[in-house]
Scaffold this active site. Sequence first.
Site, PDB file in Angstrom:
ATOM      1  N   ARG A  39       0.764  -1.272   0.022  1.00 30.65           N
ATOM      2  CA  ARG A  39       0.011   0.130   0.183  1.00 30.65           C
ATOM      3  C   ARG A  39       0.923   1.253   0.054  1.00 30.65           C
ATOM      4  O   ARG A  39       0.521   2.239  -0.455  1.00 30.65           O
ATOM      5  CB  ARG A  39      -0.955   0.082   1.214  1.00 30.65           C
ATOM      6  CG  ARG A  39      -2.116  -1.015   0.883  1.00 30.65           C
ATOM      7  CD  ARG A  39      -2.994  -0.980   2.028  1.00 30.65           C
ATOM      8  NE  ARG A  39      -4.357  -1.704   1.441  1.00 30.65           N
ATOM      9  CZ  ARG A  39      -5.273  -2.417   2.085  1.00 30.65           C
ATOM     10  NH1 ARG A  39      -5.039  -2.376   3.443  1.00 30.65           N
ATOM     11  NH2 ARG A  39      -6.261  -2.847   1.681  1.00 30.65           N
ATOM     12  N   LYS A 191     -20.835 -17.978   1.785  1.00 30.20           N
ATOM     13  CA  LYS A 191     -22.242 -17.922   1.996  1.00 30.20           C
ATOM     14  C   LYS A 191     -23.127 -16.719   1.039  1.00 30.20           C
ATOM     15  O   LYS A 191     -22.423 -15.925   0.697  1.00 30.20           O
ATOM     16  CB  LYS A 191     -22.404 -17.223   3.334  1.00 30.20           C
ATOM     17  CG  LYS A 191     -22.494 -18.028   4.606  1.00 30.20           C
ATOM     18  CD  LYS A 191     -22.576 -17.321   5.780  1.00 30.20           C
ATOM     19  CE  LYS A 191     -22.659 -18.337   7.015  1.00 30.20           C
ATOM     20  NZ  LYS A 191     -23.046 -17.559   8.361  1.00 30.20           N
ATOM     21  N   GLY A 348     -10.370  -9.568   0.077  1.00 32.74           N
ATOM     22  CA  GLY A 348      -9.338 -10.164   0.937  1.00 32.74           C
ATOM     23  C   GLY A 348      -9.116 -11.797   0.443  1.00 32.74           C
ATOM     24  O   GLY A 348      -7.948 -11.884   0.327  1.00 32.74           O
ATOM     25  N   GLY A 371     -13.981  -4.092   1.298  1.00 27.21           N
ATOM     26  CA  GLY A 371     -15.615  -3.584   1.043  1.00 27.21           C
ATOM     27  C   GLY A 371     -15.622  -2.660  -0.223  1.00 27.21           C
ATOM     28  O   GLY A 371     -16.922  -2.771  -0.866  1.00 27.21           O
TER      29      GLY A 371
HETATM   30  P1  AMP Z   1     -15.775 -15.370   1.622  1.00 27.10           P
HETATM   31  O1  AMP Z   1     -15.185 -14.633   2.753  1.00 27.10           O
HETATM   32  O2  AMP Z   1     -17.168 -15.176   1.693  1.00 27.10           O
HETATM   33  O3  AMP Z   1     -15.238 -15.322   0.284  1.00 27.10           O
HETATM   34  O4  AMP Z   1     -15.602 -16.659   1.917  1.00 27.10           O
HETATM   35  C1  AMP Z   1     -14.206 -17.646   1.942  1.00 27.10           C
HETATM   36  C2  AMP Z   1     -14.410 -18.727   2.746  1.00 27.10           C
HETATM   37  O5  AMP Z   1     -15.165 -19.620   2.330  1.00 27.10           O
HETATM   38  C3  AMP Z   1     -12.954 -19.354   2.936  1.00 27.10           C
HETATM   39  O6  AMP Z   1     -12.584 -19.518   3.948  1.00 27.10           O
HETATM   40  C4  AMP Z   1     -13.376 -20.844   2.301  1.00 27.10           C
HETATM   41  O7  AMP Z   1     -12.709 -21.702   3.142  1.00 27.10           O
HETATM   42  C5  AMP Z   1     -14.958 -21.005   2.622  1.00 27.10           C
HETATM   43  N1  AMP Z   1     -15.404 -21.891   1.796  1.00 27.10           N
HETATM   44  C6  AMP Z   1     -15.502 -21.869   0.335  1.00 27.10           C
HETATM   45  N2  AMP Z   1     -16.164 -23.016   0.044  1.00 27.10           N
HETATM   46  C7  AMP Z   1     -16.579 -23.914   1.192  1.00 27.10           C
HETATM   47  C8  AMP Z   1     -17.510 -25.040   1.402  1.00 27.10           C
HETATM   48  N3  AMP Z   1     -17.823 -25.494   0.261  1.00 27.10           N
HETATM   49  N4  AMP Z   1     -17.644 -25.160   2.575  1.00 27.10           N
HETATM   50  C9  AMP Z   1     -17.148 -24.376   3.530  1.00 27.10           C
HETATM   51  N5  AMP Z   1     -16.356 -23.311   3.379  1.00 27.10           N
HETATM   52  C10 AMP Z   1     -16.150 -22.876   2.142  1.00 27.10           C
END
Ligand code: AMP
Length: 389
Positions: A39, A191, A348, A371
């Site tokens: 950065r 999610k 991230g 964000g």
């Molecule tokens: P996000 O911050 O929403 O981009 O989510 C990233 C996280 O989702 C990472 O830590 C991954 O390990 C987790 N992740 C991705 N696929 C799966 C899955 N099929 N089951 C559980 N966790 C997952």
Amino acid sequence: MKMTFKRIADLGDLTGKTAVVRVDLNVPMAEGSVADDTRLKAVKPTVDAVISAEGRVILLAHYGRPKGQVVPEMSLKPIVPALARVLGRDVGFYGLDEPKGNEAVIVIENTRFHAGEEANDPTLAAAFAGLGDVYINDAFSAAHRAHASTEGVAKLLPCAAGETMGAELQALENALGAPVKPVAAVVGGAKVSSKLAVLENLVEKVDHLIIGGGMANTFLFAQGYDVGASLCEKDLRDTALVILENAKTHGCAVHLPTDVVVAKEFKAHAENRAVGLTEVDADDMILDAGPETVKALVSVLESAKTLVWNGPMGAFEMEPFDMATVALAQAAARLTDEGKLLTVAGGGDTVAALAHAGAKDSFTHISTAGGAFLEWMEGRELPGVAALG
Ligand code: AMP
């Protein structure tokens, strides 16, 4: 997102003028010194541009979340020596109300030590504006916040986007604003609920939407598949179906896994198998997309000209459940190297996943903004960008 913003060259003659420049100095620290100066390097082009135009620079930045209080551990002071090294110049450091020296580059203490920063208080914005003659915003990562140092001050001085922010906005425009088609998007991660607005926006904008990671499970469940013990937001079943319906209306092809890698335990090297969608047992967790899916998705990338990526395709921190993420990232990197695909990624975990795949340096543009990048993917106008119009 509005793309009518001025650049430094539009500010006219800067000789003898002082530019108030909002930058991102939120660097990771370890034992009192800067652990990663990415950065800080991003600050240099704008500082060099102003100084070569015979101007002076006053840098505004926040550090951490002091919430309007003076928190000594969140002072910008320890960052100043590293910044001076990166810039190759002396850098002064002062409180907002202190008399300033005549250094060509000055850093002002953490903007968030003032309660007026996050409240976008006009008095604080006026104090920031009083530091100089023009305002330059070079902190895309803070552009989704309407704060005194990102939005309020921009209304009070002639303003422009800095070199780093200008390049970032241009890359984002090339990816979603006015992209070369077909456009593909990868949206993965844990999610659906955290990326609903992203999915809703993308189905209207892209030709191919690849859904991976835990969030794909919710879509598979909505389509009637048994996802066993997988991460799945069952209450979002109807929402997922509406997104799929909207995609159809807008001519967006949604790509969900057609085979998956399952395990009974959520840990690295857990015993696992690649199975079809109807072969997931009640105690199975889907932790990655399967090899058949990966093969099909690589062909989708090969057919695209532009790719936007946020979120991993599986639980990529645990081998071997990084397979789909790594394979797709490497395919995207290869296609970028061959000049066939423009690739923009951000958020991230995404940066970490692409680095893990050894694909990071090949991507056309990687945004380190979290964000702000997601809000851009949601199609929202960012106040810090809008104020530069
Ligand atoms: P996000 O911050 O929403 O981009 O989510 C990233 C996280 O989702 C990472 O830590 C991954 O390990 C987790 N992740 C991705 N696929 C799966 C899955 N099929 N089951 C559980 N966790 C997952």
